[in-house]
Design an enzyme around this catalytic site. Structure first.
Site, short mmCIF file in Angstrom:
data_model
loop_
_atom_site.label_atom_id
_atom_site.label_comp_id
_atom_site.label_asym_id
_atom_site.label_seq_id
_atom_site.Cartn_x
_atom_site.Cartn_y
_atom_site.Cartn_z
N VAL A 175 49.62 25.87 54.26
CA VAL A 175 49.03 24.68 53.65
C VAL A 175 48.78 23.58 54.68
CG1 VAL A 175 50.09 25.16 51.42
CG2 VAL A 175 51.29 23.71 53.06
N THR A 207 52.61 16.28 60.91
CA THR A 207 53.39 16.55 62.11
C THR A 207 53.79 18.02 62.27
OG1 THR A 207 55.40 15.93 60.90
CG2 THR A 207 54.34 14.22 62.22
N GLY A 228 54.01 35.79 62.23
CA GLY A 228 52.67 35.37 62.66
C GLY A 228 52.37 33.98 62.15
N VAL A 268 60.68 43.36 59.33
CA VAL A 268 61.97 43.42 60.01
C VAL A 268 63.04 43.89 59.02
CG1 VAL A 268 63.76 42.09 61.19
CG2 VAL A 268 61.34 41.62 61.65
N LEU A 314 58.40 26.49 60.83
CA LEU A 314 59.29 26.23 59.71
C LEU A 314 60.70 26.77 59.94
CD1 LEU A 314 56.86 27.03 56.75
CD2 LEU A 314 57.42 24.81 57.74
N ALA A 364 52.37 29.25 63.53
CA ALA A 364 53.39 29.12 64.58
C ALA A 364 53.38 30.33 65.51
CB ALA A 364 54.76 28.93 63.96
N LYS A 406 39.05 14.25 62.10
CA LYS A 406 40.02 13.34 61.48
C LYS A 406 40.28 12.16 62.41
CE LYS A 406 44.87 13.19 60.04
NZ LYS A 406 46.11 13.96 59.83
N ALA A 441 45.96 19.70 58.34
CA ALA A 441 45.65 18.44 59.01
C ALA A 441 46.49 18.33 60.27
CB ALA A 441 45.91 17.26 58.09
N GLY A 457 61.27 6.05 74.37
CA GLY A 457 61.12 7.23 75.20
C GLY A 457 59.88 8.05 74.85
#
Length: 506
Positions: A44, A344, A10, A185, A333, A13, A75, A47, A432
């Site tokens: 964490v 990012t 969960g 799992v 992650l 992501a 922001k 932003a 690109g």
């Protein structure tokens, strides 16, 4: 045909993926998400960058409701403190351009000449986002001004509580038919011939089958790595920080409309203001600083009282060799980790989702589509890597071993080419679909002390007096616009203030 899509994990992501797939794919694909309350999330990343507004728009999320329910703030960019040298700061502001264009050339080309001649203001004075950020002002784009006004196109992102964002998206997803399974799992079964994942077995014996699996299990990479042995490209040579400590603290004063990244002896500290608290963390190199020293530095540099003990996080910057392997796509992650210096992480989740939907297979798994997906994700990771490395490498700091090593590291040919071109005459060309455009690279290179030896020759076609008037006019226009903007806190109070619980008030 892909009829069953299973998300393992969960957090931000997993629930971003679930929400997007439910919205875009509709009832034609059954979406199941497996997570366990017993397994915590990193949580964490608070932003973001402006791209997230496109994601929220795709989901048709009401902005005010979203900000309220996630304790969010706005922001305009990121302030970098002590990166070029101690005592020096600059703002990397969002937007599509610096200042205003004058004919063929971008604004900074004229600024380079004015700076060389000694009469230009700092670059921050010529861009609405940077000037407004430093003044503590914020507003969304105005609709009652001329389209050429800086107020007509304000680029912004959000700070928010990542746990509340995941909860918000879970509610959104379940309303649209996503099935959530609580469980851990226990095993992953692979097809004996194709090697594809066929079934996820949970500890309680339940089995979940699927056609396409999305690995959002975090650093563990339960599917992409533990089951499929995909492999990892390690970026530690260029990005040596491998640990972080995160701790929230009490809110002190109105929230700033920007994230702050302050360079420390062996890394950097983040500060992210929310409506109810401030998020803080220290990203550092364990080869140069002990955990205890990092914790002491972090706690000594908080705005307010800490609201808990610092939470440790260990990581290796890099990316999977394949983000899409067989019938598994890794997001978040599990796909790789770029330290949060330029916010990012959530963007890479969003980008992975968007590219998967663009390349979604009709039936089976076309190797052509899989290859194109992997090529695009690898390109994006690598270009973000180079942009982050720029912050560490382009520095005058030599006060610690960490910064001396960063100054002297061998960088990639692509980054070296960007630096060489910019140092020659202030030019930059976007490669690109890379995430960061000209405005970002120029602001960071100038902010880090990378200055061109010359400037574009077409600038000399404008008489000096006219050039002075042009720059002065841009500066005055920006200043007037900033004066007209409300304070960041005032804007939040008027449009999207979150409900405060008794615990928050105390």
């Amino acid at each position: 045909m892909i009829k069953r899509l299973v998300i393992v994990g969960g957090g931000t992501a997993g629930w971003m993926a679930a929400a997007a797939f439910a919205q875009v794919l509709g009832p034609s694909v059954a979406v199941t998400l497996i997570e366990s309350e017993q397994i915590g999330t990193v949580g964490v990343g608070e932003a973001t960058v402006p791209h997230i507004r496109a994601f929220n728009n795709l989901l048709r999320i009401n902005e005010a409701e979203f900000v309220r329910k996630t304790q969010g703030t706005f922001k305009l960019g990121i302030q970098f403190v002590d990166w070029e040298r101690l005592g020096k700061s600059y703002v990397h502001g969002f937007g599509s351009k610096i200042g205003q264009s004058a004919g063929l050339l971008a604004f900074q080309n004229y600024w380079f000449k004015a700076r060389q001649q000694g009469w230009a203001k700092p670059l921050d004075a010529y861009t609405i986002n940077t000037a407004a950020a430093l003044a503590g002002k914020f507003m969304t784009s105005a609709t009652d001004v001329p389209p050429e006004s800086p107020l007509a196109n304000i680029a912004y992102a959000y700070h928010f509580d990542a746990g509340l964002y995941a909860r918000f998206l879970r509610h959104y997803s379940e309303q649209r038919g996503v099935t959530r399974l609580e469980g851990i799992v226990d095993a992953v079964e692979l097809h004996p011939e194709s090697g594809n994942v066929t079934t996820i077995r949970l500890q309680d014996g339940r089995e979940v089958g699927g056609d396409l699996f999305i690995d959002c299990s975090g650093f563990r990479g339960l599917l992409i790595e533990q089951a499929l042995k995909t492999g990892y490209h390690d970026f530690t040579h260029w990005l040596p920080c491998d640990r972080a400590l995160a701790v929230p603290c009490e809110k002190v004063g109105p929230p700033t409309p920007y994230t702050r990244a302050t360079a420390r002896a062996a890394g950097w500290q983040w500060r992210i203001p929310l409506q109810h608290r401030t998020g803080n963390g220290y990203v550092y190199s364990s080869a140069h600083l002990s955990d205890d020293e990092a914790a002491a530095t972090l706690l000594a540099n908080l705005d307010g009282k800490p609201l808990g003990d610092p939470r440790p996080l260990r990581f290796t910057t890099g990316r999977r060799k394949l983000c899409w392997n067989r019938n598994v796509v890794a997001l978040g992650l599990s796909s790789g980790f770029m330290e949060p210096l330029e916010s990012t992480s959530i963007h890479l989740i969003q980008s992975g989702i968007a590219k998967l939907l663009e390349l979604f297979p009709r039936d089976g798994f076309s190797p052509v589509l899989v290859q194109r997906y992997n090529d695009r994700l690898a390109f994006e990771f690598d270009r973000i890597r180079d942009f982050l490395v720029l912050h560490y490498h382009a520095t005058e700091r030599d006060d610690t071993a960490f910064w001396r090593e960063c100054r002297n590291m061998t960088i990639t040919p692509e980054l070296q080419g960007n630096l060489d071109l910019f140092r020659d005459s202030g030019r930059f060309y976007r490669n690109g679909e890379e995430m960061f455009g000209e405005i970002s690279w120029v602001q960071v290179m100038v902010g880090q002390g990378v200055m061109p030896r010359s400037y574009h020759p077409l600038v000399d076609q404008i008489p000096e007096q006219e050039l002075r008037g042009f720059l002065s006019g841009v500066e005055q226009t920006i200043a007037r616009c900033v004066d007209a903007m409300p304070g960041h806190q005032a804007f939040i109070d008027r449009f999207c203030a979150a409900a405060m619980t008794p615990a928050m008030r105390s």
